[in-house]
Design an enzyme around this catalytic site. Sequence first.
Site, PDB file in Angstrom:
ATOM      1  N   GLU A  66      -3.453   7.097  -5.009  1.00  0.00           N
ATOM      2  CA  GLU A  66      -3.012   6.661  -6.327  1.00  0.00           C
ATOM      3  C   GLU A  66      -4.381   6.738  -7.305  1.00  0.00           C
ATOM      4  O   GLU A  66      -4.290   6.937  -8.289  1.00  0.00           O
ATOM      5  CB  GLU A  66      -2.836   5.055  -6.145  1.00  0.00           C
ATOM      6  CG  GLU A  66      -3.993   4.580  -5.762  1.00  0.00           C
ATOM      7  CD  GLU A  66      -3.153   2.987  -5.512  1.00  0.00           C
ATOM      8  OE1 GLU A  66      -4.221   2.167  -5.678  1.00  0.00           O
ATOM      9  OE2 GLU A  66      -2.249   2.679  -5.428  1.00  0.00           O
ATOM     10  N   ALA A 108      -0.034  -5.272  -9.623  1.00  0.00           N
ATOM     11  CA  ALA A 108       0.485  -6.636  -9.139  1.00  0.00           C
ATOM     12  C   ALA A 108      -0.102  -7.925  -8.949  1.00  0.00           C
ATOM     13  O   ALA A 108       0.020  -9.061  -9.324  1.00  0.00           O
ATOM     14  CB  ALA A 108       0.980  -6.585  -7.686  1.00  0.00           C
ATOM     15  N   ARG A 143       0.694  -1.236   0.073  1.00  0.00           N
ATOM     16  CA  ARG A 143       0.059  -0.070  -0.280  1.00  0.00           C
ATOM     17  C   ARG A 143       0.808   1.479   0.024  1.00  0.00           C
ATOM     18  O   ARG A 143       1.862   1.303   0.622  1.00  0.00           O
ATOM     19  CB  ARG A 143      -0.969  -0.038   1.147  1.00  0.00           C
ATOM     20  CG  ARG A 143      -2.057  -0.849   1.070  1.00  0.00           C
ATOM     21  CD  ARG A 143      -3.086  -0.380   0.149  1.00  0.00           C
ATOM     22  NE  ARG A 143      -3.980  -1.284  -0.075  1.00  0.00           N
ATOM     23  CZ  ARG A 143      -4.367  -2.380  -0.815  1.00  0.00           C
ATOM     24  NH1 ARG A 143      -3.248  -2.741  -1.818  1.00  0.00           N
ATOM     25  NH2 ARG A 143      -5.334  -3.121  -0.893  1.00  0.00           N
ATOM     26  N   HIS A 178      -0.669  -0.100 -10.177  1.00  0.00           N
ATOM     27  CA  HIS A 178      -1.337  -1.125  -9.172  1.00  0.00           C
ATOM     28  C   HIS A 178      -1.946  -2.038  -9.984  1.00  0.00           C
ATOM     29  O   HIS A 178      -3.035  -2.453  -9.967  1.00  0.00           O
ATOM     30  CB  HIS A 178      -2.563  -0.360  -8.442  1.00  0.00           C
ATOM     31  CG  HIS A 178      -2.744  -0.919  -7.206  1.00  0.00           C
ATOM     32  ND1 HIS A 178      -3.475  -0.570  -6.032  1.00  0.00           N
ATOM     33  CD2 HIS A 178      -2.879  -2.338  -6.789  1.00  0.00           C
ATOM     34  CE1 HIS A 178      -3.665  -1.163  -5.321  1.00  0.00           C
ATOM     35  NE2 HIS A 178      -3.409  -2.470  -5.645  1.00  0.00           N
TER      36      HIS A 178
END
Length: 342
Positions: free
Chosen positions: A263, A306, A234, A304
Amino acid sequence: MKIVFFDVKNYEKSYFEKNLDFKNNEILFFNEPLLQACGLSDEVLSAEILSVTAFSRLSAEVLEKFKNLKLVTTRSVGFSHIDRKYCENRGIEIAITPHYGDNTVAEFAFALLLNLIRKVHFAISEIKYGGDDGKYEGVELFGKTIGIIGVGSIGMQSVRIAHGFGMKILCNDLFKNTYIEQKYHADFVGIETLCQNSDFISLHAPYTEQNYHLFDEKLFGMMKPNSYLINTARGELIDTKALYKALTEGKIKGAALDVVECEELFNPVNSYLDSAENNCSECLKKTLINHLLASLDNVIVTPHIAYNTTEAAERILQMTVQNIREFTNRDKLTNSLENQQR
């Protein structure tokens, strides 16, 4: 039941349309994440079930607009984007999608690490123009020390991968895991010791109020000058300004970030800057620094992703449908946040 999905991609919508009961439920889909409630129709605000991703921000101010809300099922493991205390006070249940991407995220963390230290992205972007081989000189993982912060399901997979690379492994967690110590010859140490002795540090801890800006100027000052930081957990675990300072002042060698603070503004930035709720000066400052970070040659920033594999996406969808079916059938929620944290 009135069920409303936010931040829905086309393949998700197709899956939900095939696997949810449209005869006995009213189901609505929105491509955008849920960032604020103003402007939403009464039809949406009457939802009893919300399905969101980590890109949504379910603050108390947003949640209080949904007067009939009974369940929030997030298509993520993390739940820091949901005001848990408000949900508890209102009796709103929270369901997650646990363990869908344990190896998925761990693999991506190493993809980022290898990309960063071998300068793969840099070489690819310059190949058409030619270049000096000296630019692309990297370092190896074998024999180096990696520090893993947070040794839950994803962290354990990271330990396994690091062991396969022949790395020395330092771990930091609230609880010591003797299995990991014995099988992978890992050492559990304090965070300061880990920072002082690691060549690479990979973050896999959940975000809590207690570890907000865990990596600040103090910890960056303890890291090796040639060390690298990887974050697939995070963004709030890192003080963005302190990271930028550490990188530009040479306190650390490089960073690879799949998550950043604020984000929802950073990616894509032009989608949210007009949102009054998110247009706070602090977030805009962090967004500016995020863009400065992304411009550095020794930094990789990805949006973001992954979690984003075919296999993991399938598991997320399956568990989301399971969460909704169990709730509408009044069965016990297997993936409720309460059950997962016991």
